[in-house]
Design an enzyme around this catalytic site. Structure first.
Site, PDB file in Angstrom:
ATOM      1  N   GLY A 119       1.002  -1.547  -0.021  1.00 55.36           N
ATOM      2  CA  GLY A 119       0.144   0.510  -0.138  1.00 55.36           C
ATOM      3  C   GLY A 119       0.805   0.855   0.127  1.00 55.36           C
ATOM      4  O   GLY A 119       0.584   2.342   0.068  1.00 55.36           O
ATOM      5  N   THR A 120       2.235   0.586   0.386  1.00 51.08           N
ATOM      6  CA  THR A 120       2.670   1.920   0.433  1.00 51.08           C
ATOM      7  C   THR A 120       2.718   2.595  -0.942  1.00 51.08           C
ATOM      8  O   THR A 120       3.037   2.190  -1.841  1.00 51.08           O
ATOM      9  CB  THR A 120       4.127   1.647   0.437  1.00 51.08           C
ATOM     10  OG1 THR A 120       4.348   0.742   2.118  1.00 51.08           O
ATOM     11  CG2 THR A 120       5.533   2.370   0.736  1.00 51.08           C
ATOM     12  N   THR A 121       3.553   4.294  -1.168  1.00 55.46           N
ATOM     13  CA  THR A 121       3.325   5.022  -2.001  1.00 55.46           C
ATOM     14  C   THR A 121       4.765   5.738  -2.289  1.00 55.46           C
ATOM     15  O   THR A 121       5.306   5.671  -1.741  1.00 55.46           O
ATOM     16  CB  THR A 121       2.683   6.225  -2.319  1.00 55.46           C
ATOM     17  OG1 THR A 121       2.294   6.822  -1.828  1.00 55.46           O
ATOM     18  CG2 THR A 121       0.482   5.711  -2.452  1.00 55.46           C
TER      19      THR A 121
ATOM     20  N   ALA B 244      -1.583  -0.890  -4.752  1.00 53.07           N
ATOM     21  CA  ALA B 244      -2.397  -0.319  -5.168  1.00 53.07           C
ATOM     22  C   ALA B 244      -2.311   1.254  -4.349  1.00 53.07           C
ATOM     23  O   ALA B 244      -2.222   1.453  -3.722  1.00 53.07           O
ATOM     24  CB  ALA B 244      -4.058  -0.496  -4.644  1.00 53.07           C
TER      25      ALA B 244
ATOM     26  N   HIS C 148      -3.844  15.308   2.105  1.00 52.77           N
ATOM     27  CA  HIS C 148      -3.348  15.045   2.981  1.00 52.77           C
ATOM     28  C   HIS C 148      -3.223  15.612   4.628  1.00 52.77           C
ATOM     29  O   HIS C 148      -2.550  16.956   3.953  1.00 52.77           O
ATOM     30  CB  HIS C 148      -3.373  13.915   2.339  1.00 52.77           C
ATOM     31  CG  HIS C 148      -2.982  12.806   1.534  1.00 52.77           C
ATOM     32  ND1 HIS C 148      -3.080  13.630   0.006  1.00 52.77           N
ATOM     33  CD2 HIS C 148      -3.579  11.887   1.293  1.00 52.77           C
ATOM     34  CE1 HIS C 148      -3.567  12.233  -0.414  1.00 52.77           C
ATOM     35  NE2 HIS C 148      -3.953  11.592   0.365  1.00 52.77           N
ATOM     36  N   HIS C 149      -2.990  14.678   5.369  1.00 54.87           N
ATOM     37  CA  HIS C 149      -2.452  15.292   6.549  1.00 54.87           C
ATOM     38  C   HIS C 149      -1.631  15.716   6.908  1.00 54.87           C
ATOM     39  O   HIS C 149      -0.062  15.204   5.339  1.00 54.87           O
ATOM     40  CB  HIS C 149      -2.617  14.157   7.697  1.00 54.87           C
ATOM     41  CG  HIS C 149      -1.621  12.968   6.773  1.00 54.87           C
ATOM     42  ND1 HIS C 149      -0.619  12.668   7.150  1.00 54.87           N
ATOM     43  CD2 HIS C 149      -2.399  12.390   6.721  1.00 54.87           C
ATOM     44  CE1 HIS C 149      -0.101  11.102   6.913  1.00 54.87           C
ATOM     45  NE2 HIS C 149      -1.504  10.969   5.923  1.00 54.87           N
TER      46      HIS C 149
ATOM     47  N   LYS D  29       2.077  13.129   5.918  1.00 51.30           N
ATOM     48  CA  LYS D  29       2.457  12.246   4.468  1.00 51.30           C
ATOM     49  C   LYS D  29       3.703  13.047   4.050  1.00 51.30           C
ATOM     50  O   LYS D  29       4.106  14.332   3.549  1.00 51.30           O
ATOM     51  CB  LYS D  29       1.205  12.085   3.659  1.00 51.30           C
ATOM     52  CG  LYS D  29       1.727  12.061   1.845  1.00 51.30           C
ATOM     53  CD  LYS D  29       0.272  11.898   1.249  1.00 51.30           C
ATOM     54  CE  LYS D  29       0.255  11.241   0.032  1.00 51.30           C
ATOM     55  NZ  LYS D  29       0.694   9.474   0.526  1.00 51.30           N
TER      56      LYS D  29
ATOM     57  N   GLY E 193      -0.622   8.751  -4.186  1.00 54.07           N
ATOM     58  CA  GLY E 193      -0.024   8.546  -5.274  1.00 54.07           C
ATOM     59  C   GLY E 193      -1.657   8.134  -6.220  1.00 54.07           C
ATOM     60  O   GLY E 193      -1.697   7.604  -7.450  1.00 54.07           O
ATOM     61  N   THR E 194      -2.277   8.393  -5.624  1.00 56.44           N
ATOM     62  CA  THR E 194      -3.612   8.180  -5.528  1.00 56.44           C
ATOM     63  C   THR E 194      -3.873   9.751  -7.131  1.00 56.44           C
ATOM     64  O   THR E 194      -3.808   9.544  -8.130  1.00 56.44           O
ATOM     65  CB  THR E 194      -4.800   8.781  -5.397  1.00 56.44           C
ATOM     66  OG1 THR E 194      -4.869   7.352  -3.681  1.00 56.44           O
ATOM     67  CG2 THR E 194      -6.937   8.260  -5.505  1.00 56.44           C
TER      68      THR E 194
HETATM   69  N1  LIG Z   1      -2.382   2.425  -1.270  1.00 57.11           N
HETATM   70  C1  LIG Z   1      -3.370   3.138   0.053  1.00 57.11           C
HETATM   71  O1  LIG Z   1      -4.528   2.861   0.228  1.00 57.11           O
HETATM   72  C2  LIG Z   1      -2.999   4.023   1.069  1.00 57.11           C
HETATM   73  C3  LIG Z   1      -3.429   5.009   2.149  1.00 57.11           C
HETATM   74  C4  LIG Z   1      -2.874   5.755   3.029  1.00 57.11           C
HETATM   75  C5  LIG Z   1      -1.605   5.804   3.199  1.00 57.11           C
HETATM   76  N2  LIG Z   1      -1.138   5.138   2.161  1.00 57.11           N
HETATM   77  C6  LIG Z   1       0.388   5.597   1.899  1.00 57.11           C
HETATM   78  O2  LIG Z   1       1.119   4.015   3.071  1.00 57.11           O
HETATM   79  C7  LIG Z   1       2.594   4.503   3.194  1.00 57.11           C
HETATM   80  C8  LIG Z   1       2.502   4.546   5.057  1.00 57.11           C
HETATM   81  O3  LIG Z   1       1.394   5.454   5.474  1.00 57.11           O
HETATM   82  P1  LIG Z   1       0.901   6.111   6.835  1.00 57.11           P
HETATM   83  O4  LIG Z   1      -0.131   7.306   7.241  1.00 57.11           O
HETATM   84  O5  LIG Z   1       0.707   5.063   7.384  1.00 57.11           O
HETATM   85  O6  LIG Z   1       2.318   7.041   7.360  1.00 57.11           O
HETATM   86  P2  LIG Z   1       2.606   6.793   9.134  1.00 57.11           P
HETATM   87  O7  LIG Z   1       2.135   7.191  10.153  1.00 57.11           O
HETATM   88  O8  LIG Z   1       4.021   7.613   8.765  1.00 57.11           O
HETATM   89  O9  LIG Z   1       3.908   5.217   8.760  1.00 57.11           O
HETATM   90  C9  LIG Z   1       4.661   4.337   7.757  1.00 57.11           C
HETATM   91  C10 LIG Z   1       5.471   3.500   9.343  1.00 57.11           C
HETATM   92  O10 LIG Z   1       6.777   2.869   9.013  1.00 57.11           O
HETATM   93  C11 LIG Z   1       7.911   2.514   9.309  1.00 57.11           C
HETATM   94  N3  LIG Z   1       8.496   2.614   8.085  1.00 57.11           N
HETATM   95  C12 LIG Z   1       9.148   3.837   7.725  1.00 57.11           C
HETATM   96  N4  LIG Z   1      10.755   2.515   7.172  1.00 57.11           N
HETATM   97  C13 LIG Z   1      10.207   1.983   7.605  1.00 57.11           C
HETATM   98  C14 LIG Z   1      10.747   0.154   6.824  1.00 57.11           C
HETATM   99  N5  LIG Z   1      12.165   0.285   6.102  1.00 57.11           N
HETATM  100  N6  LIG Z   1      10.861  -0.870   7.444  1.00 57.11           N
HETATM  101  C15 LIG Z   1       9.467  -1.372   8.514  1.00 57.11           C
HETATM  102  N7  LIG Z   1       8.898   0.490   8.851  1.00 57.11           N
HETATM  103  C16 LIG Z   1       9.183   1.708   7.730  1.00 57.11           C
HETATM  104  C17 LIG Z   1       7.816   4.292   9.666  1.00 57.11           C
HETATM  105  O11 LIG Z   1       8.230   4.169  11.201  1.00 57.11           O
HETATM  106  P3  LIG Z   1       9.388   4.797  11.430  1.00 57.11           P
HETATM  107  O12 LIG Z   1       8.372   6.233  12.191  1.00 57.11           O
HETATM  108  O13 LIG Z   1      10.912   4.606  12.672  1.00 57.11           O
HETATM  109  O14 LIG Z   1       9.630   5.886   9.933  1.00 57.11           O
HETATM  110  C18 LIG Z   1       5.997   3.728  10.345  1.00 57.11           C
HETATM  111  O15 LIG Z   1       5.902   3.896  11.711  1.00 57.11           O
HETATM  112  C19 LIG Z   1       3.035   5.916   3.104  1.00 57.11           C
HETATM  113  O16 LIG Z   1       3.318   6.015   1.860  1.00 57.11           O
HETATM  114  C20 LIG Z   1       1.133   6.889   1.999  1.00 57.11           C
HETATM  115  O17 LIG Z   1       1.277   6.894   1.249  1.00 57.11           O
HETATM  116  C21 LIG Z   1      -1.491   4.269   0.960  1.00 57.11           C
END
Ligand SMILES: NC(=O)c1ccc[n+]([C@@H]2O[C@H](COP(=O)([O-])OP(=O)(O)OC[C@H]3O[C@@H](n4cnc5c(N)ncnc54)[C@H](OP(=O)(O)O)[C@@H]3O)[C@@H](O)[C@H]2O)c1
Length: 250
Positions: free
Chosen positions: A75-77, A100, A135-136, A139, A145-146
């Site tokens: 899900g990561t973008t 996605a 977005h918040h 981000k 990505g969307t």
């Molecule tokens: N596809 C979808 O539907 C969708 C929806 C929402 C968000 N997203 C995407 O999903 C991603 C995460 O969003 P989020 O809002 O959850 O972000 P977030 O709250 O910043 O969480 C990301 C997490 O991943 C950790 N991380 C970073 N590098 C890592 C690594 N190498 N190995 C393991 N964990 C690692 C971070 O740890 P640290 O805090 O230590 O850095 C943090 O805990 C983003 O890319 C966002 O754009 C996708």
């Protein structure tokens, strides 16, 4: 199903909530600092991996999943530049990966219909288009990505062809065949996407606004269920067809 999460931020926690409610078990979490040996044993203990972490982690997550022969939902973008190479690597290795930029069912339908409408209107004289995303503050990538996915669809569908521009130019005009993507970062906004269409007599706005993160998490968990018995590199479209036909995977 036993699920291992890669990343335990806002989305990782939402996935845990939704997966548990659907009867799955989260058997562990891979954090940035988790040692390699621990990552590998966790991947082997799980039946599927779900990655919502950071773009810089995606290639490593793919290698982990391929090594353990486990399906991976990404899900990561923000890793578009690597996407084709990773898709090829997954296909050649017989792995199972689905990606996605937005796992919301509603957003996938929004993308299809918004792009189709824009493509029709842009064939008419004097219609213009733009995309806006909000977005918040936390981000990490922009545009979302969307927004990129919507822009790609518009670029493919528009006749004559149009090119998405981000950020909008500050020292010259957009050319006739360009359109702008606007980005706002604000508070705790889950995600808003807006397609703006400006015609000689009409203005159309189509907005999707997420009310929580659970819609993204739901789609990602459904994708993990769907991926279990398949190999290849997939997009959410195939899962979407199944969700819309109301069939549940056992
Ligand atoms: N596809 C979808 O539907 C969708 C929806 C929402 C968000 N997203 C995407 O999903 C991603 C995460 O969003 P989020 O809002 O959850 O972000 P977030 O709250 O910043 O969480 C990301 C997490 O991943 C950790 N991380 C970073 N590098 C890592 C690594 N190498 N190995 C393991 N964990 C690692 C971070 O740890 P640290 O805090 O230590 O850095 C943090 O805990 C983003 O890319 C966002 O754009 C996708």
């Amino acid at each position: 199903m036993r699920i291992a999460l890669i990343g335990y931020g806002r989305m990782g926690q939402a996935v845990e909530r939704v997966a548990t409610a659907r009867g799955h078990a989260v058997v562990g979490v891979i954090h940035r600092a988790t040692p390699r040996s621990e990552r590998e044993s966790l991947a082997h203990a799980a039946e599927a991996l779900i990655d919502f972490s950071h773009a810089s982690a995606v290639a490593e997550s793919v290698e982990l999943a391929l090594g353990a022969q486990r399906p991976l939902v990404i899900g990561t973008t923000g890793w578009d530049a690597q996407r084709e190479a990773i898709a090829q690597r997954v296909r050649e290795s017989g792995g199972s990966v689905i990606y996605a930029p937005n796992f919301s069912v509603a957003v996938q339908l929004y993308l299809q219909h918004a792009a189709a409408l824009a493509a029709q209107l842009l064939r008419l004289e004097s219609w213009d288009v733009a995309i806006e995303e909000i977005h918040h503050r936390g981000k990490a990538d922009a545009p979302s990505g969307t927004a990129r996915a919507l822009a790609e669809r518009l670029q493919r569908a528009a006749q004559p062809p149009r090119e998405a521009v981000y950020p909008a130019p500050t020292e010259h005009r957009l050319t006739e065949n360009q359109f702008a993507i606007g980005v706002l970062r604000l508070g705790s906004e889950f995600g808003t996407h807006r397609l703006l269409l400006d015609g000689p007599y009409d203005w159309i706005e189509i907005t999707h606004r997420a009310k929580s993160r659970d819609g993204f998490a739901y789609g990602a968990v459904r994708a993990a269920e769907w991926l279990r018995r398949r190999t290849g590199f997939y997009h959410f479209q195939e899962v979407l067809n199944e969700i819309l036909s109301h069939t549940e995977e056992e």
